[in-house]
Motif scaffolding. Structure first.
Motif, PDB file in Angstrom:
ATOM      1  N   UNK A  32       0.837  -1.206   0.092  1.00 20.97           N
ATOM      2  CA  UNK A  32       0.016  -0.027  -0.120  1.00 20.97           C
ATOM      3  C   UNK A  32       0.886   1.447   0.011  1.00 20.97           C
TER       4      UNK A  32
ATOM      5  N   UNK B 261      -8.938  -2.027 -12.069  1.00 21.22           N
ATOM      6  CA  UNK B 261     -10.174  -1.287 -12.497  1.00 21.22           C
ATOM      7  C   UNK B 261     -11.236  -1.670 -11.189  1.00 21.22           C
ATOM      8  N   UNK B 262     -11.476  -2.936 -10.857  1.00 22.70           N
ATOM      9  CA  UNK B 262     -12.449  -3.019 -10.030  1.00 22.70           C
ATOM     10  C   UNK B 262     -12.303  -2.488  -8.578  1.00 22.70           C
TER      11      UNK B 262
ATOM     12  N   UNK C  82     -10.857   0.520  -8.224  1.00 25.52           N
ATOM     13  CA  UNK C  82     -11.569   1.945  -8.628  1.00 25.52           C
ATOM     14  C   UNK C  82     -12.875   1.918  -8.655  1.00 25.52           C
TER      15      UNK C  82
ATOM     16  N   UNK D  10     -12.357   3.524   2.721  1.00 25.46           N
ATOM     17  CA  UNK D  10     -10.940   2.918   2.221  1.00 25.46           C
ATOM     18  C   UNK D  10     -10.809   1.418   2.738  1.00 25.46           C
TER      19      UNK D  10
ATOM     20  N   UNK E 170     -12.031  -6.025   1.841  1.00 21.70           N
ATOM     21  CA  UNK E 170     -13.141  -6.763   0.853  1.00 21.70           C
ATOM     22  C   UNK E 170     -12.636  -7.141  -0.396  1.00 21.70           C
ATOM     23  N   UNK E 171     -12.234  -5.921  -1.224  1.00 20.70           N
ATOM     24  CA  UNK E 171     -11.782  -6.140  -2.393  1.00 20.70           C
ATOM     25  C   UNK E 171     -10.329  -6.355  -2.878  1.00 20.70           C
TER      26      UNK E 171
ATOM     27  N   UNK F  23      -8.657  -9.713  -0.746  1.00 20.94           N
ATOM     28  CA  UNK F  23      -9.482 -11.173  -1.137  1.00 20.94           C
ATOM     29  C   UNK F  23      -8.537 -11.351  -2.467  1.00 20.94           C
ATOM     30  N   UNK F  24      -8.659 -10.516  -3.455  1.00 20.98           N
ATOM     31  CA  UNK F  24      -8.004 -10.761  -4.728  1.00 20.98           C
ATOM     32  C   UNK F  24      -6.621 -11.044  -4.789  1.00 20.98           C
TER      33      UNK F  24
ATOM     34  N   UNK G 250      -4.437 -14.743  -3.411  1.00 22.32           N
ATOM     35  CA  UNK G 250      -4.620 -15.922  -3.881  1.00 22.32           C
ATOM     36  C   UNK G 250      -3.278 -16.600  -4.078  1.00 22.32           C
TER      37      UNK G 250
ATOM     38  N   UNK H  13     -11.448 -20.085  -3.579  1.00 22.28           N
ATOM     39  CA  UNK H  13     -11.201 -18.622  -3.615  1.00 22.28           C
ATOM     40  C   UNK H  13     -11.424 -17.893  -4.932  1.00 22.28           C
ATOM     41  N   UNK H  14     -11.290 -18.426  -6.051  1.00 21.81           N
ATOM     42  CA  UNK H  14     -11.532 -17.830  -7.217  1.00 21.81           C
ATOM     43  C   UNK H  14     -12.643 -18.654  -7.940  1.00 21.81           C
ATOM     44  N   UNK H  15     -13.758 -18.012  -8.166  1.00 22.66           N
ATOM     45  CA  UNK H  15     -15.007 -18.713  -8.645  1.00 22.66           C
ATOM     46  C   UNK H  15     -14.797 -18.865 -10.211  1.00 22.66           C
ATOM     47  N   UNK H  16     -13.768 -18.320 -10.711  1.00 23.42           N
ATOM     48  CA  UNK H  16     -13.648 -18.605 -12.123  1.00 23.42           C
ATOM     49  C   UNK H  16     -13.079 -20.074 -12.462  1.00 23.42           C
TER      50      UNK H  16
END
Lengths: 353, 307
Positions: B121, B204-205, B207, B216, B222-223, B226-227, B230, B300-303
């Motif tokens: 960060x 982008x996500x 943002x 913040x 959350x976003x 988590x991402x 992985x 963790x990754x639904x894709x």
């Protein structure tokens, strides 16, 4: 509370009806190579229920301007001057907390690429619910009902089951619809659509534009529509702002600007656009040269190095003095009114067909 | 999902056979275990022959392997040459190493991820640069250096902790060895999560999440987290296996009687049933840890959906 005091302090300069008023906005980023002046003295107004189209090449500052309105720029490296007044509230000096209350609530944004703009790891429904729960203090159940309602409104079939799907299970057009539904969750009064149809094919594009128009009629929101597609703009916008290298070069109603453009850059944009009924043997006329680097922009009129008509202006006015953009219907160019008129009629109009 | 797990379990069989066969061949190629049993003395030929027959050492190598594998599946890992059953050694050694690994992994997760997130960060700030340098130093210092150094400083010179671990190997005694064991992986975890966070802060996500008006801390937890975590989860999962088997140096330094210690003794004394038995279990731990990581990935990754 801050809203009220601010309203009294700073009435919007062009009359009380402007919902969003941007005044002499200057945005500069400091990068390793130097300071990039992405937006340089931009002003515009937009009323409730109206759509303002902003067109320009990549890097002309259209997206930066609108990211700045929502405070989505990098605060550490960006220097902002000028005023952004949304419904009486000054946004350039607003704290992060105040901005959080506005984002997604009073002003929402639709991004260009819905695949990357939606988080891949959460269901569409959950991402839609988030702003509603945050701004309205709604429960999960209420947010879910609202999300399903909005998904239905933007035309997603079986919204109850789609609520639990992930973005990758949606098609491109559906993702953009979901993105729009998300921006509309809290009935925003200002909607900023940053090239919302660029990533979509034309049939879906038409559906999305229809949808945005219907929703605008229903909610009476003001829409800023950023694009580089003049065809889309002709369909969508009431007013039009043409940007070049961080400055507005021409403004007016869409009809005026497209039927009787007054700036050489706008002429260039129109001439380089293919027409459906056009003759295939006739070459398109692109604007010569490339957009200038904003690290070291040209002096005077920023378009002058690429302008074919600078010789018609006496002296080297074009490269020394910045042409001003008046309020209302105007173009920032040193050519006189008669010159513009005759050049447009003799040289430009025949080519546009 | 079920079919995927079955397929993965079936794939484990050739890997298991391959690794154990390799270990078996290498250990038995080392020398004569019977001679090692007698130490410096020359063995009595008759006794040696009897022992050889008992342990099937007179059989061809492939047959020895088959007999050994057959015994393993009946739960018989053979006898160490000191007379103890290998399973008994395992029963005392594995809990100790498991505790040590647990301490190390917890340190890795808590300290490594925290430092990585903060560093990511604050990208480009002095703190970030400092952490990058420190982690690079940690990665380049071998465990035996950092181990002995910390043991000497904390255990001997300042006397904050006991320099060696008692045979109970209580959790509080294992903190310093845990730190030493975790150190290199911790540096990797820090760097990995730093890069991942720094990359995703501009996604982008993220943002979009800010544009939705989320505060913040919510955007980060959350976003962003988590991402970003992985790849870190994958690393830590695979590292659990490595930590359990790779504690040989650490366990030696702090005199912990765990898997590493027993393996060391086994190798030193040319004690094949111990070495092969322990390594076999470690192979299984590795395989299971990898399977779990892959399954966790799908969670963790639904894709990622395994058919």
């Amino acid at each position: 509370m801050t809203t009220l005091t601010k309203t009294e302090d700073k009435p919007a300069p062009t009359g009380p009806e402007a919902f969003l008023s941007v005044r002499d906005l200057r945005v500069a980023f400091s990068t390793e190579d130097g300071v990039v002046r992405a937006v340089d003295g931009l002003s515009f107004d937009i009323e409730r229920g109206k759509t303002l189209g902003i067109v320009g090449e990549s890097g002309s500052g259209k997206s930066v301007t609108n990211l700045t309105v929502l405070g989505l720029h990098n605060r550490k490296t960006t220097d902002i001057q000028g005023e952004i007044i949304l419904d009486g509230q000054e946004l350039t000096t607003a704290s992060e907390k105040e901005m959080e209350k506005i984002r997604g609530n009073k002003a929402a944004m639709i991004f260009q690429d819905p695949l990357t703009a939606l988080s891949p790891y959460y269901t569409v429904g959950r991402q839609l619910s988030e702003p509603f729960m945050k701004h309205r203090g709604a429960s999960k159940k209420e947010a879910k009902d609202r999300a399903i309602e909005m998904l239905a409104k933007v035309g997603i079939p079986q919204p109850q089951t789609r609520f639990d799907d992930y973005p990758h299970q949606f098609s491109g057009g559906m993702r953009q619809r979901a993105m729009i539904a998300m921006s509309l969750m809290c009935d925003p009064e200002l909607l900023i659509a940053d090239e919302p149809t660029t990533a979509l094919d034309v049939t879906v594009q038409a559906q999305i534009l229809d949808l945005l128009r219907d929703l605008q009629q229903e909610f009476g929101s003001a829409i800023i529509f950023i694009t580089h597609d003049l065809g889309v703009i002709a369909n969508m916008a009431d007013d039009l702002l043409v940007m070049y290298a961080g400055r507005a070069v021409e403004r007016g109603s869409v009809r005026e600007v497209l039927s009787e453009p007054k700036h050489p850059y706008t002429w260039g944009l129109l001439s380089s656009m293919p027409r459906l009924g056009g003759d295939t043997s006739e070459a398109l006329v692109p604007i010569p040269g490339t957009p200038p680097s904003l690290l070291n922009p040209p002096t005077g009129c920023r378009f002058h190095p690429r302008c074919r008509f600078r010789d018609e202006v006496p002296g080297d006015l074009c490269s020394t003095e910045r042409p001003l953009l008046a309020d209302g219907r105007a173009a920032a160019c040193h050519l006189t009114g008669e010159q513009k008129q005759s050049i447009f009629i003799d040289q430009i109009k025949p080519r546009l067909g | 999902m079920g079919r995927y797990v079955v397929r993965r379990l079936l794939q484990m069989i050739p890997v298991f056979i391959g690794t154990t066969l390799l270990i078996f061949l290498m250990v038995y190629a080392l020398g004569d275990p019977v001679a090692a049993l007698f130490g410096d003395k020359a063995p009595d030929p008759a006794t040696a022959a009897r022992i050889r027959e008992d342990l099937h050492l007179d059989e061809p190598l492939w047959k020895q392997y088959l007999l050994y594998m057959g015994a393993i599946f009946r739960g018989d890992f053979g006898t160490a040459f000191n007379g103890q059953r290998v399973t008994e050694l395992m029963a005392t050694a594995f809990p100790v190493t498991l505790r040590l690994t647990l301490v190390a992994v917890v340190i890795e997760i808590v300290v490594g991820i925290t430092l990585g997130v903060v560093s990511g960060l604050k990208r480009g700030r002095p703190l970030d640069t400092g952490l990058l340098v420190v982690t690079l130093v940690v990665i380049s210092v071998p465990t035996f250096v950092s181990g002995y150094l910390l043991q000497f400083l904390l255990g001997v010179k300042w006397g904050w902790v006991s320099p060696s671990v008692s045979s109970d190997a209580r959790l509080d005694e294992l903190i310093l060895p845990g730190v030493v064991l975790a150190l290199v992986s911790l540096a990797y975890v820090t760097r990995l999560s730093r890069t991942s966070i720094a990359e995703n802060t501009r996604a982008d996500y993220v943002r979009t999440a800010i544009a939705k008006g989320l505060p913040r801390h919510r955007v980060i937890t959350r976003h962003l987290l988590r991402n970003s975590l992985i790849p870190v989860v994958t690393f830590i999962g695979a590292d659990v296996g490595a930590l359990m088997g790779g504690a040989i140096v650490t366990e030696r330094i702090f005199n912990i009687h765990g898997v590493g210690y027993q393996l060391y003794q086994g190798i030193l004394r040319n004690n094949s049933p111990t070495v092969v038995g322990f390594v076999t279990i470690l192979v299984i731990v590795f395989l299971v840890a990898n399977l779990l990581v892959d399954l966790l990935y799908a969670v963790l990754d639904p894709r990622i959906r395994y058919a």
